[in-house]
Write an enzyme that holds these catalytic residues in place. Sequence first.
Site, PDB file in Angstrom:
ATOM      1  N   GLY A  95       0.802  -1.226   0.000  1.00 27.78           N
ATOM      2  CA  GLY A  95       0.000   0.000   0.000  1.00 27.78           C
ATOM      3  C   GLY A  95       0.832   1.271   0.000  1.00 27.78           C
ATOM      4  O   GLY A  95       2.026   1.246  -0.266  1.00 27.78           O
TER       5      GLY A  95
ATOM      6  N   LEU B 127       0.405   3.691  -2.195  1.00 29.93           N
ATOM      7  CA  LEU B 127       0.787   3.464  -3.590  1.00 29.93           C
ATOM      8  C   LEU B 127       1.385   4.692  -4.261  1.00 29.93           C
ATOM      9  O   LEU B 127       1.010   5.824  -3.972  1.00 29.93           O
ATOM     10  CB  LEU B 127      -0.441   2.993  -4.376  1.00 29.93           C
ATOM     11  CG  LEU B 127      -1.123   1.745  -3.815  1.00 29.93           C
ATOM     12  CD1 LEU B 127      -2.351   1.397  -4.661  1.00 29.93           C
ATOM     13  CD2 LEU B 127      -0.173   0.559  -3.762  1.00 29.93           C
TER      14      LEU B 127
ATOM     15  N   GLY C   6       5.310   3.696  -9.083  1.00 32.32           N
ATOM     16  CA  GLY C   6       5.979   2.396  -9.232  1.00 32.32           C
ATOM     17  C   GLY C   6       4.962   1.263  -9.160  1.00 32.32           C
ATOM     18  O   GLY C   6       4.889   0.400 -10.046  1.00 32.32           O
ATOM     19  N   HIS C   7       4.147   1.290  -8.088  1.00 32.27           N
ATOM     20  CA  HIS C   7       3.085   0.293  -7.957  1.00 32.27           C
ATOM     21  C   HIS C   7       2.119   0.373  -9.145  1.00 32.27           C
ATOM     22  O   HIS C   7       1.705  -0.642  -9.706  1.00 32.27           O
ATOM     23  CB  HIS C   7       2.248   0.541  -6.697  1.00 32.27           C
ATOM     24  CG  HIS C   7       3.012   0.485  -5.416  1.00 32.27           C
ATOM     25  ND1 HIS C   7       3.231   1.591  -4.641  1.00 32.27           N
ATOM     26  CD2 HIS C   7       3.591  -0.547  -4.763  1.00 32.27           C
ATOM     27  CE1 HIS C   7       3.901   1.251  -3.556  1.00 32.27           C
ATOM     28  NE2 HIS C   7       4.144  -0.041  -3.605  1.00 32.27           N
TER      29      HIS C   7
ATOM     30  N   LYS D  74      12.691  -2.773  -8.607  1.00 34.74           N
ATOM     31  CA  LYS D  74      13.141  -1.995  -7.436  1.00 34.74           C
ATOM     32  C   LYS D  74      13.604  -2.925  -6.323  1.00 34.74           C
ATOM     33  O   LYS D  74      14.620  -2.700  -5.688  1.00 34.74           O
ATOM     34  CB  LYS D  74      11.976  -1.129  -6.980  1.00 34.74           C
ATOM     35  CG  LYS D  74      12.047  -0.562  -5.605  1.00 34.74           C
ATOM     36  CD  LYS D  74      12.862   0.692  -5.592  1.00 34.74           C
ATOM     37  CE  LYS D  74      13.195   1.141  -4.189  1.00 34.74           C
ATOM     38  NZ  LYS D  74      12.139   0.917  -3.221  1.00 34.74           N
ATOM     39  N   ASP D  75      12.834  -4.000  -6.080  1.00 35.36           N
ATOM     40  CA  ASP D  75      13.202  -4.998  -5.073  1.00 35.36           C
ATOM     41  C   ASP D  75      13.762  -6.214  -5.810  1.00 35.36           C
ATOM     42  O   ASP D  75      13.117  -7.264  -5.902  1.00 35.36           O
ATOM     43  CB  ASP D  75      11.974  -5.366  -4.243  1.00 35.36           C
ATOM     44  CG  ASP D  75      11.414  -4.157  -3.519  1.00 35.36           C
ATOM     45  OD1 ASP D  75      11.902  -3.849  -2.435  1.00 35.36           O
ATOM     46  OD2 ASP D  75      10.508  -3.492  -4.080  1.00 35.36           O
TER      47      ASP D  75
ATOM     48  N   VAL E 219      10.534   2.582 -11.478  1.00 33.77           N
ATOM     49  CA  VAL E 219       9.973   3.903 -11.803  1.00 33.77           C
ATOM     50  C   VAL E 219      10.616   4.922 -10.860  1.00 33.77           C
ATOM     51  O   VAL E 219      10.721   4.689  -9.652  1.00 33.77           O
ATOM     52  CB  VAL E 219       8.438   3.908 -11.645  1.00 33.77           C
ATOM     53  CG1 VAL E 219       7.871   5.301 -11.897  1.00 33.77           C
ATOM     54  CG2 VAL E 219       7.812   2.896 -12.599  1.00 33.77           C
TER      55      VAL E 219
ATOM     56  N   SER F  45       7.576   3.906  -0.976  1.00 39.08           N
ATOM     57  CA  SER F  45       6.688   4.402   0.080  1.00 39.08           C
ATOM     58  C   SER F  45       7.531   4.985   1.214  1.00 39.08           C
ATOM     59  O   SER F  45       7.098   5.887   1.929  1.00 39.08           O
ATOM     60  CB  SER F  45       5.823   3.257   0.620  1.00 39.08           C
ATOM     61  OG  SER F  45       5.172   2.604  -0.452  1.00 39.08           O
TER      62      SER F  45
HETATM   63  P1  AMP Z   1       5.872  -2.670  -1.792  1.00 42.95           P
HETATM   64  O1  AMP Z   1       4.541  -2.022  -1.586  1.00 42.95           O
HETATM   65  O2  AMP Z   1       7.027  -1.786  -1.447  1.00 42.95           O
HETATM   66  O3  AMP Z   1       5.945  -4.033  -1.147  1.00 42.95           O
HETATM   67  O4  AMP Z   1       5.996  -2.925  -3.345  1.00 42.95           O
HETATM   68  C1  AMP Z   1       5.047  -3.661  -4.064  1.00 42.95           C
HETATM   69  C2  AMP Z   1       5.584  -3.946  -5.455  1.00 42.95           C
HETATM   70  O5  AMP Z   1       5.839  -2.719  -6.136  1.00 42.95           O
HETATM   71  C3  AMP Z   1       6.910  -4.722  -5.434  1.00 42.95           C
HETATM   72  O6  AMP Z   1       6.924  -5.684  -6.480  1.00 42.95           O
HETATM   73  C4  AMP Z   1       7.928  -3.634  -5.681  1.00 42.95           C
HETATM   74  O7  AMP Z   1       9.127  -4.088  -6.258  1.00 42.95           O
HETATM   75  C5  AMP Z   1       7.155  -2.734  -6.628  1.00 42.95           C
HETATM   76  N1  AMP Z   1       7.747  -1.382  -6.597  1.00 42.95           N
HETATM   77  C6  AMP Z   1       7.997  -0.606  -5.514  1.00 42.95           C
HETATM   78  N2  AMP Z   1       8.594   0.539  -5.873  1.00 42.95           N
HETATM   79  C7  AMP Z   1       8.749   0.492  -7.221  1.00 42.95           C
HETATM   80  C8  AMP Z   1       9.318   1.374  -8.190  1.00 42.95           C
HETATM   81  N3  AMP Z   1       9.859   2.544  -7.861  1.00 42.95           N
HETATM   82  N4  AMP Z   1       9.308   0.979  -9.488  1.00 42.95           N
HETATM   83  C9  AMP Z   1       8.763  -0.215  -9.846  1.00 42.95           C
HETATM   84  N5  AMP Z   1       8.216  -1.082  -8.979  1.00 42.95           N
HETATM   85  C10 AMP Z   1       8.200  -0.744  -7.685  1.00 42.95           C
END
Ligand code: AMP
Length: 289
Positions: A32, A34, A37-38, A150-151, A177, A187
Amino acid sequence: MIEVYRRIKDIRERIKKLKQEEKTIGFVPTMGYLHEGHLSLVRKSVKENDVTVVSIFVNPTQFGPGEDFSSYPRDFERDKELLEKENASIIFNPSAEEMYEGDYKTYVVIEELDEFLCGRRRKNHFKGVMTVVLKLFNIVQPDVSYFGQKDAQQAIIITKMVKDLNIPTKIKVLPIVREKDGLAMSSRNKYLNEDERKNALCLYHAVKEAEKMFEKGERDTKTIKDKMFEVIHSYDGVKIDYIEIVDLKTLKSISKIKDKALCALAVYIGKARLIDNTILGGSFEDLGS
Ligand code: AMP
């Protein structure tokens, strides 16, 4: 209207119906708060599937003691609005009690791949990630699941888990992104004050420097990493966790880059731990997921 489910049994019923109707299901797991990227993952899923399910769950088992589980930013109503605009179909937003009911005992672990990069400092982090992602896969039963580069270590570990455990979902990994100035969206960027936000650019500049050196033909990883350390040290208030250049499959450090490698780093700035990475000489498609 986007549908919101908080109970596993309710979303299961919905998924069962969608499967009967032979709808394809795209899945984007998130914690969340968001950002673009998300949303890039959501857009891709909406384009490629009949139905897109987005989970919003701040997963307690992937946070270590002293990490930011309780302060992790949350704003469900804003997330819901954003997802509605993107034409996502379903939000799954369970409570921790719903996901880890009663006397919870079962976890997924991976050998070796969780010992390097972020796994070295964040003990049990990937155990928590893999466990929750497998549970979500079992609940949502997606045809395709979307993750961000990113991860990078997470994407590599999930791709391996899906292969090793014969999980019937395809994994797609999409590019990082970035903000206009290059900072990778996260986030956790919310934790940065004005000065820290400026200093957070060190990650992107270090990554860019590595890419430039690689493009000019440098293949010695110590030379590239030394330069990255130098870049980071030219910024104030930044503590380095790691700067590594590793094999894309084993995640082990390498001394010379043969064709391609994952170059990744993590730093602490104020209350935030930030990560960034690049794939020198290739892309995530090389993982063959
Ligand atoms: P998170 O909410 O941080 O667990 O991220 C959820 C998904 O969004 C994961 O697959 C992350 O790798 C992806 N994500 C987070 N930040 C970015 C970003 N800047 N660019 C692309 N994907 C992202």
